[in-house]
Motif scaffolding. Structure first.
Motif, PDB file in Angstrom:
ATOM      1  N   ALA A   1      11.026  -5.846  -1.893  1.00 31.09           N
ATOM      2  CA  ALA A   1      10.469  -4.653  -1.238  1.00 31.09           C
ATOM      3  C   ALA A   1       9.567  -3.875  -2.187  1.00 31.09           C
ATOM      4  O   ALA A   1       8.476  -3.431  -1.805  1.00 31.09           O
ATOM      5  CB  ALA A   1      11.602  -3.767  -0.717  1.00 31.09           C
TER       6      ALA A   1
ATOM      7  N   GLU B   1       6.277  -5.744  -2.714  1.00 27.96           N
ATOM      8  CA  GLU B   1       5.378  -5.670  -1.566  1.00 27.96           C
ATOM      9  C   GLU B   1       4.789  -4.270  -1.385  1.00 27.96           C
ATOM     10  O   GLU B   1       3.645  -4.129  -0.955  1.00 27.96           O
ATOM     11  CB  GLU B   1       6.113  -6.116  -0.303  1.00 27.96           C
ATOM     12  N   GLU B   2       5.570  -3.249  -1.711  1.00 30.12           N
ATOM     13  CA  GLU B   2       5.110  -1.875  -1.509  1.00 30.12           C
ATOM     14  C   GLU B   2       4.372  -1.328  -2.724  1.00 30.12           C
ATOM     15  O   GLU B   2       3.568  -0.406  -2.593  1.00 30.12           O
ATOM     16  CB  GLU B   2       6.300  -0.962  -1.180  1.00 30.12           C
TER      17      GLU B   2
ATOM     18  N   ARG C   1       8.197   4.118  -1.760  1.00 33.92           N
ATOM     19  CA  ARG C   1       7.888   3.510  -0.467  1.00 33.92           C
ATOM     20  C   ARG C   1       8.898   2.422  -0.118  1.00 33.92           C
ATOM     21  O   ARG C   1       9.261   2.254   1.052  1.00 33.92           O
ATOM     22  CB  ARG C   1       6.462   2.942  -0.482  1.00 33.92           C
ATOM     23  N   ALA C   2       9.327   1.661  -1.113  1.00 36.51           N
ATOM     24  CA  ALA C   2      10.330   0.626  -0.861  1.00 36.51           C
ATOM     25  C   ALA C   2      11.648   1.256  -0.406  1.00 36.51           C
ATOM     26  O   ALA C   2      12.322   0.743   0.488  1.00 36.51           O
ATOM     27  CB  ALA C   2      10.554  -0.216  -2.117  1.00 36.51           C
TER      28      ALA C   2
ATOM     29  N   ARG D   1      11.344   2.288   3.193  1.00 36.91           N
ATOM     30  CA  ARG D   1      11.400   1.103   4.055  1.00 36.91           C
ATOM     31  C   ARG D   1      12.821   0.575   4.216  1.00 36.91           C
ATOM     32  O   ARG D   1      13.199   0.140   5.298  1.00 36.91           O
ATOM     33  CB  ARG D   1      10.506   0.028   3.439  1.00 36.91           C
TER      34      ARG D   1
END
Length: 289
Positions: free
Chosen positions: A11, A14-15, A20-21, A24
């Motif tokens: 996560a 990707e972020e 932000r992770a 999510r």
């Protein structure tokens, strides 16, 4: 190394941000920071390069991300096998932009209605980036411009596309690249296989191609061509779906630049229940794997 740690690592990768992770994953940032630090300490390597407000993968992190994606795919496949081999879990398919816009919607609807337990996700990108995603394990399958020869990949042809050149409406007939020499070229970024086909067309005519103006949308490409003075290579099926298509002149190309085949590709040995179900719905019948 636990799967839960790898989920956090994935996560954040990707972020590009722990905050932000955490949002999510519906967790607090401090929890993710602690688990990520524990993972790095256990492995004895730094997984991220910490630059200002963004985290980017270190060389070791890029290696681990590829393995993590494969582990998650195997986990989903194992769960599906224990449920009797029925599709379930995550299934991430990549697609070229035009394919996603024209061919993919009915396929997605049909698959979701047949196998609602599958968390179907779509990522769009040029063919070159989709292949990188496949090889790195970020995608379970991808619809790309083919045919392709990769020792690590298997694939099946899905459908053919006619490629056409578009110019402003007042432009004369185009028989070769000489007829559009010096005009502005509108194309996707360098990893786009359609852009490479256009480059090959110019090479075949021994005509230099102007440096492309990179545009990330067929709608924008069409608008630029309508405005005058430039060209673009597009799938006819995509062009026919766009408003304003009657405001440009369409030119047919000679072989081998006039047709292309879209292939469904996947990593060898990774033809699991989710992908089998996708192929069966599109072509009918079981697929050997």
């Amino acid at each position: 190394m636990e799967l839960s740690q790898l989920r956090i690592f994935q996560a954040v990768a990707e972020e590009g941000s722990i905050t932000r992770a955490a949002s999510r994953m519906h967790r607090v940032p401090s929890n993710l920071s602690t688990r990520l630090k524990q993972l790095e300490e256990n492995l004895g390597v730094d997984l991220f390069l910490r630059e200002r407000q963004r985290l980017t993968l270190s060389p070791a992190g890029k290696v681990l991300l590829g393995y993590a994606e494969r582990m998650f795919a195997l986990q989903a496949e194992a769960e599906a096998a224990l449920r009797g081999g029925e599709p379930a879990g995550d299934f991430v398919i990549g697609s070229m932009f035009s394919t996603a816009a024209i061919h993919l919607p009915p396929m997605l609807v049909r698959y979701h209605r047949t196998w609602p337990a599958v968390n179907l996700q779509v990522q769009t990108a040029p063919s070159g980036e989709l292949l990188e995603g496949l090889l790195a394990g970020r995608l379970d399958a991808a619809l790309v411009d083919g045919p392709l020869e990769f020792a690590e990949l298997d694939g099946l042809p899905m459908f053919e596309e006619e490629m056409v050149l578009i110019t402003e409406a007042a432009h004369g007939p185009v028989k070769s690249a000489q007829d559009v020499a010096g005009l502005e070229v509108y194309a996707f970024r360098q990893s786009c296989s359609y852009r490479r086909r256009l480059e090959g067309w110019f090479v075949a005519s021994r005509v230099p191609m102007a440096p492309p103006m990179e545009i990330e949308s067929y709608h924008s490409m069409l608008a630029c061509v309508i405005a005058g003075g430039g060209i673009a290579l597009v799938p006819r099926s995509m062009l026919e779906s766009l408003p304003g298509r009657d405001e440009v002149r369409v030119h047919q190309l000679a072989a081998p630049f006039n047709r292309t085949t879209t292939w469904l590709m996947w990593r060898k040995g990774m033809l699991g229940a989710n992908l089998r179900a996708w192929i069966d719905l599109q072509q009918g019948g079981p697929v050997a794997g």
